[in-house]
Write a protein that holds these residues in place. Structure first.
Motif, PDB file in Angstrom:
ATOM      1  N   VAL A 170       5.565  -1.492  -9.610  1.00  0.00           N
ATOM      2  CA  VAL A 170       4.273  -0.838  -9.776  1.00  0.00           C
ATOM      3  C   VAL A 170       4.179  -0.313 -11.207  1.00  0.00           C
ATOM      4  O   VAL A 170       5.107   0.316 -11.720  1.00  0.00           O
ATOM      5  CB  VAL A 170       4.082   0.290  -8.732  1.00  0.00           C
ATOM      6  CG1 VAL A 170       5.160   1.367  -8.857  1.00  0.00           C
ATOM      7  CG2 VAL A 170       2.697   0.910  -8.845  1.00  0.00           C
ATOM      8  N   LEU A 171       3.076  -0.625 -11.855  1.00  0.00           N
ATOM      9  CA  LEU A 171       2.875  -0.285 -13.260  1.00  0.00           C
ATOM     10  C   LEU A 171       2.054   0.992 -13.360  1.00  0.00           C
ATOM     11  O   LEU A 171       0.982   1.108 -12.738  1.00  0.00           O
ATOM     12  CB  LEU A 171       2.142  -1.441 -13.956  1.00  0.00           C
ATOM     13  CG  LEU A 171       2.166  -1.526 -15.481  1.00  0.00           C
ATOM     14  CD1 LEU A 171       3.592  -1.639 -15.991  1.00  0.00           C
ATOM     15  CD2 LEU A 171       1.350  -2.738 -15.945  1.00  0.00           C
ATOM     16  N   VAL A 172       2.577   1.953 -14.138  1.00  0.00           N
ATOM     17  CA  VAL A 172       1.883   3.236 -14.303  1.00  0.00           C
ATOM     18  C   VAL A 172       1.927   3.634 -15.777  1.00  0.00           C
ATOM     19  O   VAL A 172       2.729   3.098 -16.549  1.00  0.00           O
ATOM     20  CB  VAL A 172       2.544   4.343 -13.446  1.00  0.00           C
ATOM     21  CG1 VAL A 172       2.526   3.985 -11.971  1.00  0.00           C
ATOM     22  CG2 VAL A 172       3.970   4.630 -13.925  1.00  0.00           C
ATOM     23  N   PRO A 173       1.078   4.575 -16.209  1.00  0.00           N
ATOM     24  CA  PRO A 173       1.143   5.048 -17.601  1.00  0.00           C
ATOM     25  C   PRO A 173       2.490   5.679 -17.909  1.00  0.00           C
ATOM     26  O   PRO A 173       3.147   6.247 -17.033  1.00  0.00           O
ATOM     27  CB  PRO A 173       0.016   6.088 -17.670  1.00  0.00           C
ATOM     28  CG  PRO A 173      -0.906   5.740 -16.551  1.00  0.00           C
ATOM     29  CD  PRO A 173      -0.036   5.189 -15.464  1.00  0.00           C
ATOM     30  N   ARG A 174       2.877   5.589 -19.162  1.00  0.00           N
ATOM     31  CA  ARG A 174       4.180   6.105 -19.582  1.00  0.00           C
ATOM     32  C   ARG A 174       4.307   7.604 -19.347  1.00  0.00           C
ATOM     33  O   ARG A 174       5.406   8.132 -19.159  1.00  0.00           O
ATOM     34  CB  ARG A 174       4.394   5.790 -21.070  1.00  0.00           C
ATOM     35  CG  ARG A 174       5.765   6.164 -21.603  1.00  0.00           C
ATOM     36  CD  ARG A 174       5.967   5.635 -22.999  1.00  0.00           C
ATOM     37  NE  ARG A 174       4.920   6.095 -23.913  1.00  0.00           N
ATOM     38  CZ  ARG A 174       4.785   5.649 -25.162  1.00  0.00           C
ATOM     39  NH1 ARG A 174       5.599   4.719 -25.624  1.00  0.00           N
ATOM     40  NH2 ARG A 174       3.829   6.115 -25.939  1.00  0.00           N
ATOM     41  N   THR A 175       3.193   8.321 -19.342  1.00  0.00           N
ATOM     42  CA  THR A 175       3.228   9.774 -19.200  1.00  0.00           C
ATOM     43  C   THR A 175       3.464  10.239 -17.769  1.00  0.00           C
ATOM     44  O   THR A 175       3.703  11.423 -17.537  1.00  0.00           O
ATOM     45  CB  THR A 175       1.901  10.371 -19.695  1.00  0.00           C
ATOM     46  OG1 THR A 175       0.812   9.726 -19.007  1.00  0.00           O
ATOM     47  CG2 THR A 175       1.739  10.154 -21.197  1.00  0.00           C
ATOM     48  N   ARG A 176       3.399   9.326 -16.795  1.00  0.00           N
ATOM     49  CA  ARG A 176       3.573   9.731 -15.406  1.00  0.00           C
ATOM     50  C   ARG A 176       5.018  10.130 -15.123  1.00  0.00           C
ATOM     51  O   ARG A 176       5.955   9.436 -15.513  1.00  0.00           O
ATOM     52  CB  ARG A 176       3.177   8.588 -14.466  1.00  0.00           C
ATOM     53  CG  ARG A 176       1.703   8.237 -14.474  1.00  0.00           C
ATOM     54  CD  ARG A 176       0.858   9.304 -13.811  1.00  0.00           C
ATOM     55  NE  ARG A 176       1.325   9.627 -12.481  1.00  0.00           N
ATOM     56  CZ  ARG A 176       1.066   8.901 -11.399  1.00  0.00           C
ATOM     57  NH1 ARG A 176       0.334   7.801 -11.502  1.00  0.00           N
ATOM     58  NH2 ARG A 176       1.518   9.268 -10.222  1.00  0.00           N
ATOM     59  N   ARG A 177       5.181  11.229 -14.412  1.00  0.00           N
ATOM     60  CA  ARG A 177       6.506  11.661 -13.969  1.00  0.00           C
ATOM     61  C   ARG A 177       6.726  11.104 -12.563  1.00  0.00           C
ATOM     62  O   ARG A 177       6.299  11.704 -11.575  1.00  0.00           O
ATOM     63  CB  ARG A 177       6.603  13.185 -13.969  1.00  0.00           C
ATOM     64  CG  ARG A 177       6.528  13.791 -15.351  1.00  0.00           C
ATOM     65  CD  ARG A 177       6.668  15.297 -15.276  1.00  0.00           C
ATOM     66  NE  ARG A 177       6.642  15.916 -16.597  1.00  0.00           N
ATOM     67  CZ  ARG A 177       6.730  17.230 -16.820  1.00  0.00           C
ATOM     68  NH1 ARG A 177       6.847  18.056 -15.781  1.00  0.00           N
ATOM     69  NH2 ARG A 177       6.695  17.709 -18.047  1.00  0.00           N
ATOM     70  N   HIS A 221       0.817  -1.206   0.000  1.00  0.00           N
ATOM     71  CA  HIS A 221       0.000   0.000   0.000  1.00  0.00           C
ATOM     72  C   HIS A 221       0.854   1.262   0.000  1.00  0.00           C
ATOM     73  O   HIS A 221       0.447   2.285  -0.565  1.00  0.00           O
ATOM     74  CB  HIS A 221      -0.948  -0.020   1.202  1.00  0.00           C
ATOM     75  CG  HIS A 221      -2.107  -0.944   1.016  1.00  0.00           C
ATOM     76  ND1 HIS A 221      -3.235  -0.599   0.292  1.00  0.00           N
ATOM     77  CD2 HIS A 221      -2.309  -2.226   1.412  1.00  0.00           C
ATOM     78  CE1 HIS A 221      -4.076  -1.613   0.278  1.00  0.00           C
ATOM     79  NE2 HIS A 221      -3.538  -2.616   0.945  1.00  0.00           N
ATOM     80  N   ALA A 222       2.026   1.195   0.598  1.00  0.00           N
ATOM     81  CA  ALA A 222       2.921   2.359   0.551  1.00  0.00           C
ATOM     82  C   ALA A 222       3.363   2.642  -0.880  1.00  0.00           C
ATOM     83  O   ALA A 222       3.367   3.793  -1.328  1.00  0.00           O
ATOM     84  CB  ALA A 222       4.135   2.113   1.441  1.00  0.00           C
ATOM     85  N   VAL A 223       3.727   1.595  -1.614  1.00  0.00           N
ATOM     86  CA  VAL A 223       4.159   1.773  -3.002  1.00  0.00           C
ATOM     87  C   VAL A 223       3.008   2.280  -3.866  1.00  0.00           C
ATOM     88  O   VAL A 223       3.172   3.196  -4.672  1.00  0.00           O
ATOM     89  CB  VAL A 223       4.725   0.446  -3.560  1.00  0.00           C
ATOM     90  CG1 VAL A 223       4.941   0.542  -5.064  1.00  0.00           C
ATOM     91  CG2 VAL A 223       6.030   0.101  -2.858  1.00  0.00           C
ATOM     92  N   LEU A 224       1.817   1.701  -3.693  1.00  0.00           N
ATOM     93  CA  LEU A 224       0.664   2.159  -4.461  1.00  0.00           C
ATOM     94  C   LEU A 224       0.291   3.595  -4.105  1.00  0.00           C
ATOM     95  O   LEU A 224      -0.055   4.401  -4.978  1.00  0.00           O
ATOM     96  CB  LEU A 224      -0.525   1.234  -4.219  1.00  0.00           C
ATOM     97  CG  LEU A 224      -0.446  -0.135  -4.899  1.00  0.00           C
ATOM     98  CD1 LEU A 224      -1.491  -1.079  -4.333  1.00  0.00           C
ATOM     99  CD2 LEU A 224      -0.617   0.003  -6.416  1.00  0.00           C
TER     100      LEU A 224
END
Length: 345
Positions: free
Chosen positions: A128-135, A70-73
């Motif tokens: 953790v997987l996020v959209p490519r546009t995330r900074r 949960h910390a990572v998310l």
């Protein structure tokens, strides 16, 4: 103040247990805890600790696996909730689902119950997987993986998790040990989590099939997947009362060319079953063309070909048995098929 002191002005009673222990500095501020107080509580030897930038664990001991997840998310999703005004009586930002964020890799596989993934607490990091546009940068126990298109996540133990094939590919990307890779791929198929083709598709997308130890593991995976599919085909025939076919045969025209191999064939009814265990690699189109040409040739000779995928056998064994039974029953209404020679394969 210690970690048991109620925060104000907004109570924490509506939060889940883990969310009472893992909060962002913005969320703490919303509960009336100023930044200076957070810094004081997180000092060395203090009752709290900063697990990740802007994410605070409200006790001093080692984080549990659930707390790390949960910390990572929370770290990955906090930009989505930062600055969101909280109206009195409204749900807090941290209660929102972790939009456009999901656990993947070994941590995701551990949540799915993969023994080969190890225990959550033993993992060095959480992918953790996020959209490519995330900074967003990787830091501490959070390893950020970007993707142009996020897959649809699944909820596992209250956590958004990438689908098994994607989680396997993300885990394999960080592994150099051939046995570890083979163990993950085998468990994915043998455990009934997914079909081999789905895993190979993700490995291909991730450009991992240029690594020799991954290719070797994929070959083992495909062999494992075919063996499982064949076993389900045998079960289908036995459990649903179909007549016994001849198994694993080659067909030829008398004195003529080879027509192709089949997994099951009923000579009297001229009905064949072919398992589609193709792996989606670069030559997929060529392989499918070969399948289609063989099927068309056999059907021109009056042979009915039932095309079955491993997934159909896994998810609808009774339905596939009904398809085969219908083809066998319809044989009496068809013109006789051409004579072919049946040879063991």
């Amino acid at each position: 103040m210690n970690h048991n002191t109620p925060l104000s002005p907004r109570p924490l009673s509506h939060l889940s247990e883990v969310h009472r222990r893992v909060l962002t500095t913005a969320q703490l501020r919303a509960h009336g805890v100023p930044a200076a107080e957070v810094n004081e509580q997180c000092r060395p030897g203090g009752p709290w600790q900063q697990l990740l930038p802007g994410v605070v664990l409200l006790h001093s001991g080692p984080p549990t696996g659930e707390e790390r997840l949960h910390a990572v998310l929370t770290y990955a999703a906090r930009e989505r909730t930062a600055g969101v005004p909280v109206q009195p009586g409204a749900e807090e930002p941290h209660r929102a689902t972790y939009a456009e964020t999901m656990v993947t890799g070994l941590a995701a596989l551990a949540l799915y119950g993969f023994s080969a993934a190890g225990q959550l607490t033993a993992l060095d990091h959480v992918d953790v997987l996020v959209p490519r546009t995330r900074r967003l940068r990787s830091t501490g126990c959070a390893r950020v993986l970007r993707t142009p298109v996020l897959p649809a996540s699944r909820q596992v133990k209250g956590v958004p998790v990438a689908p098994v094939p994607r989680a396997v590919a993300d885990a394999v990307a960080g592994l150099s040990d051939a046995n570890a890779v083979r163990g993950l791929l085998t468990e994915a198929v043998r455990g009934g989590h997914c079909e081999p083709a789905a895993v190979v598709r993700e490995l291909t997308e991730a450009k991992l099939l240029s690594r020799s130890h991954v290719v070797d593991a994929v070959d083992s995976l495909l062999a494992e997947g075919r063996a499982i599919a064949e076993d389900r085909l045998y079960r289908m025939v036995g459990e649903y009362g179909l007549p016994d076919p001849v198994w694993n045969v080659d067909l030829r025209l008398p004195g003529g060319p080879h027509l192709g191999g089949l997994d099951a064939y009923w000579p009297e009814q001229a009905v064949a079953v072919e398992l589609d265990t193709r792996a989606p690699r670069q030559d997929e189109d060529a392989m499918w063309s070969e399948y289609a040409r063989k099927r068309e040739h056999l059907e021109r000779l009056g042979i009915t070909v039932v095309h079955i995928t491993p997934r159909k056998l896994r998810e609808g064994l009774e339905q596939q048995a009904a398809v085969v039974r219908t083809a066998l029953m319809a044989a009496a209404d068809r013109d006789p098929a051409a004579y072919v020679v049946v040879l063991p394969r």
